[in-house]
Design a protein around this motif. Sequence first.
Motif, PDB file in Angstrom:
ATOM      1  N   SER A 183      -2.820   2.590   7.042  1.00  0.00           N
ATOM      2  CA  SER A 183      -4.258   2.633   7.311  1.00  0.00           C
ATOM      3  C   SER A 183      -4.521   1.813   8.566  1.00  0.00           C
ATOM      4  O   SER A 183      -4.239   0.612   8.585  1.00  0.00           O
ATOM      5  CB  SER A 183      -5.050   2.049   6.135  1.00  0.00           C
ATOM      6  OG  SER A 183      -6.382   1.775   6.513  1.00  0.00           O
ATOM      7  N   ASP A 242       1.088  18.715   1.601  1.00  0.00           N
ATOM      8  CA  ASP A 242       0.843  18.950   3.021  1.00  0.00           C
ATOM      9  C   ASP A 242       0.784  20.454   3.293  1.00  0.00           C
ATOM     10  O   ASP A 242       1.765  21.178   3.104  1.00  0.00           O
ATOM     11  CB  ASP A 242       1.961  18.295   3.847  1.00  0.00           C
ATOM     12  CG  ASP A 242       1.739  18.439   5.343  1.00  0.00           C
ATOM     13  OD1 ASP A 242       0.576  18.655   5.759  1.00  0.00           O
ATOM     14  OD2 ASP A 242       2.725  18.345   6.109  1.00  0.00           O
ATOM     15  N   PRO A 259      -1.919   8.802  -1.144  1.00  0.00           N
ATOM     16  CA  PRO A 259      -1.677   9.323   0.209  1.00  0.00           C
ATOM     17  C   PRO A 259      -0.892  10.635   0.193  1.00  0.00           C
ATOM     18  O   PRO A 259      -0.038  10.854  -0.673  1.00  0.00           O
ATOM     19  CB  PRO A 259      -0.856   8.203   0.858  1.00  0.00           C
ATOM     20  CG  PRO A 259      -0.102   7.594  -0.278  1.00  0.00           C
ATOM     21  CD  PRO A 259      -1.009   7.689  -1.474  1.00  0.00           C
ATOM     22  N   THR A 267       1.883  12.212   2.060  1.00  0.00           N
ATOM     23  CA  THR A 267       2.936  11.795   2.986  1.00  0.00           C
ATOM     24  C   THR A 267       3.718  13.008   3.501  1.00  0.00           C
ATOM     25  O   THR A 267       3.512  14.140   3.056  1.00  0.00           O
ATOM     26  CB  THR A 267       3.892  10.811   2.303  1.00  0.00           C
ATOM     27  OG1 THR A 267       4.418  11.425   1.122  1.00  0.00           O
ATOM     28  CG2 THR A 267       3.146   9.544   1.902  1.00  0.00           C
ATOM     29  N   ASP A 295      -1.050  12.598   5.959  1.00  0.00           N
ATOM     30  CA  ASP A 295      -1.835  11.399   6.306  1.00  0.00           C
ATOM     31  C   ASP A 295      -3.233  11.411   5.702  1.00  0.00           C
ATOM     32  O   ASP A 295      -4.005  10.473   5.934  1.00  0.00           O
ATOM     33  CB  ASP A 295      -1.934  11.185   7.823  1.00  0.00           C
ATOM     34  CG  ASP A 295      -0.581  10.882   8.456  1.00  0.00           C
ATOM     35  OD1 ASP A 295       0.279  10.301   7.750  1.00  0.00           O
ATOM     36  OD2 ASP A 295      -0.385  11.220   9.638  1.00  0.00           O
ATOM     37  N   ASP A 296      -3.575  12.463   4.925  1.00  0.00           N
ATOM     38  CA  ASP A 296      -4.822  12.402   4.160  1.00  0.00           C
ATOM     39  C   ASP A 296      -4.687  11.327   3.082  1.00  0.00           C
ATOM     40  O   ASP A 296      -3.595  11.087   2.554  1.00  0.00           O
ATOM     41  CB  ASP A 296      -5.116  13.739   3.474  1.00  0.00           C
ATOM     42  CG  ASP A 296      -5.634  14.796   4.434  1.00  0.00           C
ATOM     43  OD1 ASP A 296      -5.944  14.441   5.587  1.00  0.00           O
ATOM     44  OD2 ASP A 296      -5.708  15.973   4.025  1.00  0.00           O
ATOM     45  N   THR A 297      -5.797  10.705   2.741  1.00  0.00           N
ATOM     46  CA  THR A 297      -5.859   9.814   1.582  1.00  0.00           C
ATOM     47  C   THR A 297      -6.817  10.431   0.577  1.00  0.00           C
ATOM     48  O   THR A 297      -7.987  10.673   0.892  1.00  0.00           O
ATOM     49  CB  THR A 297      -6.334   8.405   1.974  1.00  0.00           C
ATOM     50  OG1 THR A 297      -5.397   7.832   2.897  1.00  0.00           O
ATOM     51  CG2 THR A 297      -6.423   7.511   0.747  1.00  0.00           C
ATOM     52  N   GLU A 342      -6.477   5.622  -4.977  1.00  0.00           N
ATOM     53  CA  GLU A 342      -6.132   6.232  -3.694  1.00  0.00           C
ATOM     54  C   GLU A 342      -4.710   6.779  -3.761  1.00  0.00           C
ATOM     55  O   GLU A 342      -3.806   6.113  -4.247  1.00  0.00           O
ATOM     56  CB  GLU A 342      -6.242   5.199  -2.570  1.00  0.00           C
ATOM     57  CG  GLU A 342      -7.645   4.650  -2.380  1.00  0.00           C
ATOM     58  CD  GLU A 342      -7.714   3.638  -1.251  1.00  0.00           C
ATOM     59  OE1 GLU A 342      -6.642   3.359  -0.642  1.00  0.00           O
ATOM     60  OE2 GLU A 342      -8.805   3.140  -0.954  1.00  0.00           O
ATOM     61  N   THR A 374       1.400   3.171   2.318  1.00  0.00           N
ATOM     62  CA  THR A 374       0.802   4.146   3.228  1.00  0.00           C
ATOM     63  C   THR A 374       0.178   3.396   4.400  1.00  0.00           C
ATOM     64  O   THR A 374      -0.068   2.182   4.318  1.00  0.00           O
ATOM     65  CB  THR A 374      -0.264   4.989   2.515  1.00  0.00           C
ATOM     66  OG1 THR A 374      -0.736   6.007   3.408  1.00  0.00           O
ATOM     67  CG2 THR A 374      -1.450   4.140   2.083  1.00  0.00           C
ATOM     68  N   HIS A 421       0.804  -1.223   0.000  1.00  0.00           N
ATOM     69  CA  HIS A 421       0.000   0.000   0.000  1.00  0.00           C
ATOM     70  C   HIS A 421       0.839   1.277   0.000  1.00  0.00           C
ATOM     71  O   HIS A 421       0.343   2.337  -0.407  1.00  0.00           O
ATOM     72  CB  HIS A 421      -0.937   0.018   1.221  1.00  0.00           C
ATOM     73  CG  HIS A 421      -2.094  -0.919   1.102  1.00  0.00           C
ATOM     74  ND1 HIS A 421      -3.200  -0.645   0.328  1.00  0.00           N
ATOM     75  CD2 HIS A 421      -2.314  -2.142   1.642  1.00  0.00           C
ATOM     76  CE1 HIS A 421      -4.056  -1.656   0.402  1.00  0.00           C
ATOM     77  NE2 HIS A 421      -3.535  -2.572   1.191  1.00  0.00           N
ATOM     78  N   GLN A 433     -10.077  11.433   2.663  1.00  0.00           N
ATOM     79  CA  GLN A 433     -10.253  10.638   3.876  1.00  0.00           C
ATOM     80  C   GLN A 433      -9.264  11.121   4.928  1.00  0.00           C
ATOM     81  O   GLN A 433      -8.058  11.089   4.719  1.00  0.00           O
ATOM     82  CB  GLN A 433     -10.043   9.156   3.583  1.00  0.00           C
ATOM     83  CG  GLN A 433     -11.113   8.553   2.694  1.00  0.00           C
ATOM     84  CD  GLN A 433     -10.900   7.067   2.445  1.00  0.00           C
ATOM     85  OE1 GLN A 433      -9.813   6.549   2.629  1.00  0.00           O
ATOM     86  NE2 GLN A 433     -11.948   6.384   2.008  1.00  0.00           N
ATOM     87  N   ARG A 434      -9.802  11.568   6.069  1.00  0.00           N
ATOM     88  CA  ARG A 434      -8.945  12.119   7.128  1.00  0.00           C
ATOM     89  C   ARG A 434      -9.478  11.653   8.488  1.00  0.00           C
ATOM     90  O   ARG A 434     -10.627  11.923   8.830  1.00  0.00           O
ATOM     91  CB  ARG A 434      -8.931  13.638   7.063  1.00  0.00           C
ATOM     92  CG  ARG A 434      -8.104  14.324   8.150  1.00  0.00           C
ATOM     93  CD  ARG A 434      -8.187  15.828   7.999  1.00  0.00           C
ATOM     94  NE  ARG A 434      -7.635  16.290   6.727  1.00  0.00           N
ATOM     95  CZ  ARG A 434      -7.826  17.516   6.238  1.00  0.00           C
ATOM     96  NH1 ARG A 434      -8.570  18.391   6.900  1.00  0.00           N
ATOM     97  NH2 ARG A 434      -7.290  17.860   5.086  1.00  0.00           N
TER      98      ARG A 434
END
Length: 511
Positions: A186, A449, A441, A443, A485-487, A439, A184, A182, A468-469
């Motif tokens: 989860s 960011d 991420p 990072t 860390d958002d997806t 998806e 990332t 992945h 997704q947060r």
Amino acid sequence: MIKKLHKIDQTRLYFILKGGIVGIISGILVSIFRLTIEKMTEYVQDFYLFAQREPLWLIFWVILSVFVAIFVGYLIKAQPHISGSGIPQVEGLLQEEVHYRWFPVLWRKFIGGILSVGSGLFLGREGPSIQLGASVGQGLSSAYQSPKYEQKILISSGASAGLAAAFNAPIAAVLFIVEEIHHTFSPLICLTSLVSAIIANFISLYIFGLQPVLYLGHMYDLPLKHYGLLLIMGLLLGVLGRMYQKNLLDLPKWFNKLAIPSYFYGLVPFLLIIPIGFYFPHLLGGGNQIILSLEENGYSLYLLLLLFLLRYLFSMISYGSNLPGGIFLPILSLGAILGALFGLFSIEFLGLESYYLKNFIIVAMAGYFTAIGKAPLTAIILVTEMVGSINHLMPLGFVSLVAYIVVDSLGGHPIYESLLDRLVSYKKIANTNEKIVIEFPVTAESILDGMPIRDFVWPEETLLVTIQRNEQDILPHGDTILKMDDTLLILTDANHATAVRKELRKKTLIK
């Protein structure tokens, strides 16, 4: 707030239960797969010992090998996604770049993997085990008609269970899902994968016993004064790992010169393994027995070099033939041989104490795997669990870091990611208007960011649909600030998905 926490707990409990089911089924299936391969390899070795006394029986063995190679070839022709280790296929399945039905892959991979790995070819059981576990997760999600996100979680947990049962390394199995599959983190995937891995590992331990797969006995702690040698070894492992990557990815170019269909390439290693088995039956298989014997057998530098060349070349031939089998264990065995080579050289010419040879064998396995897979955390924990000792985390981490820096500076990419790119490049998409959600991420090293959505130039043919947060879905607007860390869930055409991922990685990386 209480209701919301209760809902989250219910969701996690739901996935724990389903992860447990995946772990039970995968653990039983992969344990049978592993046990059958081990028994078959023993019978093959016994046959070659018998053939040394009765050479005429080799005629029968040649005929049988041709028959088995053709049979496995037809399995591959009917379902091409069983070829190779299976890890790139699992990655592609989770990224929606590869599509296949789970049951045809599961039974063909099971039979084809046993016949290929169990015949003594230089292939590993771990890749097929990961794909078998992933197929179990895919099958269970299909039975429950799960939504797409749940299907991906169960496939991931099945892959984790497969690796855990193959190597008795449950923590490394979860790290492999995060670091290699992945890329990332989860929490839900990690939790479900951990449950599956622990249960599958329990079943495997019940069958194979509690002793670690590569237990080498007592080892002394390596003093800090020898870390200069580790630095040199890490540099060498990085260079040799990059060479392995290039050679492995060039294999189709050489095999395509054969005047036979690609699904019958297995005839080459099945026939070439016969003289190796006849003269050196103890060298057959993925390599775990070789790792265990490196220190005990007292190899000379010359013999270790010949052993490395033999296993390097024939592991390439075995894997390049498209047979169902992995490279995990062959990579670890090659790393162990390199560690023995470097350690023995240091003992004979640099004054290293002889009882530290085991340390170099263990550390080189992690360093070489890191250089090829570019997954240092997985390599460190995998080797730690397989040898059953936590006393060597510092040298493991040091050499893995050095090897990673070297292969990264040489332009190396994770081998399974490269294999997936090659697999996808061969794939033809019938419906070019098909829409999929990928998806991506955010990072720590991403320029996204802290950036508003409107300030980033998004690739063409994409639409950011959801962020997704912290287990929440946020509807994006132009002034929405993206955070680490958002997806990001991005809608695109199926035939643009691979290019979009590459473009996003390139454009978002801090330079």
